[in-house]
Enzyme design. Structure first.
Site, PDB file in Angstrom:
ATOM      1  N   GLU A   1       0.828  -1.207   0.000  1.00 38.09           N
ATOM      2  CA  GLU A   1       0.000   0.000   0.000  1.00 38.09           C
ATOM      3  C   GLU A   1       0.865   1.260   0.000  1.00 38.09           C
ATOM      4  OE1 GLU A   1      -4.110  -1.070   2.134  1.00 38.09           O
ATOM      5  OE2 GLU A   1      -2.377  -1.519   3.383  1.00 38.09           O
TER       6      GLU A   1
ATOM      7  N   GLU B   1      -4.378  -9.566   3.375  1.00 35.34           N
ATOM      8  CA  GLU B   1      -5.072  -9.239   4.628  1.00 35.34           C
ATOM      9  C   GLU B   1      -6.306 -10.095   4.880  1.00 35.34           C
ATOM     10  OE1 GLU B   1      -2.880  -5.363   3.670  1.00 35.34           O
ATOM     11  OE2 GLU B   1      -3.764  -7.040   2.584  1.00 35.34           O
TER      12      GLU B   1
END
Length: 263
Positions: free
Chosen positions: A111, A132
């Site tokens: 990210e 995730e």
């Protein structure tokens, strides 16, 4: 001790995420990254920002799991909010930002990389992905939004829901990263990254124009075409008043190499 090392060289600011062994980020690291981004933004001698990880194994493994496990929901919310604000600040800074992927770049590490303008990886150094879902959560530092914008909605949903991690060549093939470089060592990779970064600095490159190209795309992509075109016109009008634009046009007419000053 700072968790983000900051150094500058000939127009390039090098920001190194430094919390071995995996360079996972805590709120403290994100605050240091935020401060480093602001320092580079306000430094008129910095034209390119490079972000990398300490060592040879990890760019960043994402958010520190122990920190998240031990914190309450309110802290988690504000932690994600600040991380989002930090990466948006990086994205909005009108200076080219390059992520040098020196190792595994997963979860929140990817990210961070996706908030940069260019992503260049060292061949064979690691894997990328947003896994995730295996923790029962989603990529919460811009991952769902930036990945979809980079590679398309359907492929992004697939990769995140499957929780895949994959090699840099696969990331290159789907458009997630810009290039994969084969180098003999980590040091050679970083030397090449810095040499490449310097090609976007003065006096050979019009750094003001580079920064505003970034701004036009990063901001304009998020609005309608007419608004994006209006932003483009305003940024172009700003550049037309610069000494660098006058130098560039004069050098073209005089058939010589321009010498830009960042003014």
């Amino acid at each position: 001790m700072a968790l983000v090392d900051y150094a500058t060289s000939a127009g390039v600011a090098l920001l190194t995420l430094n919390d071995p062994p995996v360079n996972g980020y805590t709120h403290e690291m994100m605050k240091d990254l935020d401060a480093a981004i602001l320092e580079a933004r306000f430094d008129n001698d910095v034209h390119v920002i490079v972000i990398t990880g300490h060592g040879e194994k990890f760019f960043c493994a994402g958010a520190n799991i122990n920190m998240l496990r031990e914190s309450d929901p309110t802290f988690k919310y504000y932690f994600c909010l600040h991380a989002n604000e930090t990466l948006s600040r990086l994205e909005h800074t009108p200076k080219l930002c390059i992520a040098a992927l020196n190792g595994h770049t997963v979860g929140g590490g990817l990210e961070i990389a996706m908030a940069c303008d260019l992503r260049i990886a060292r061949k064979g150094a690691g894997k990328v992905g947003l896994p995730e879902v295996a923790l029962g959560v989603l990529p919460g530092t811009g991952g769902t939004q930036r990945l979809a914008r980079l590679i398309g909605k359907s492929r992004a949903i697939q990769l995140m829901c499957e929780g895949q991690t994959f090699d840099f060549e696969t990331a290159l093939a789907v458009g997630l990263i810009n290039d994969v470089w084969e180098t003999a060592s980590h040091d050679e990779f970083m030397d090449r990254i810095l040499a490449y970064s310097h090609t976007f600095t003065l006096p050979d490159r019009a750094a003001l124009a580079v920064g505003r190209i970034k701004r036009a795309v990063q901001t304009g992509f998020e609005v309608g075409l007419e608004q994006g075109l209006a932003l483009e016109r305003e940024l172009q009008a700003e550049l037309f008043t610069s000494e660098d634009a006058r130098e560039g046009l004069a050098a073209y007419m005089e058939k010589r190499k321009p010498v830009f000053q960042g003014k």
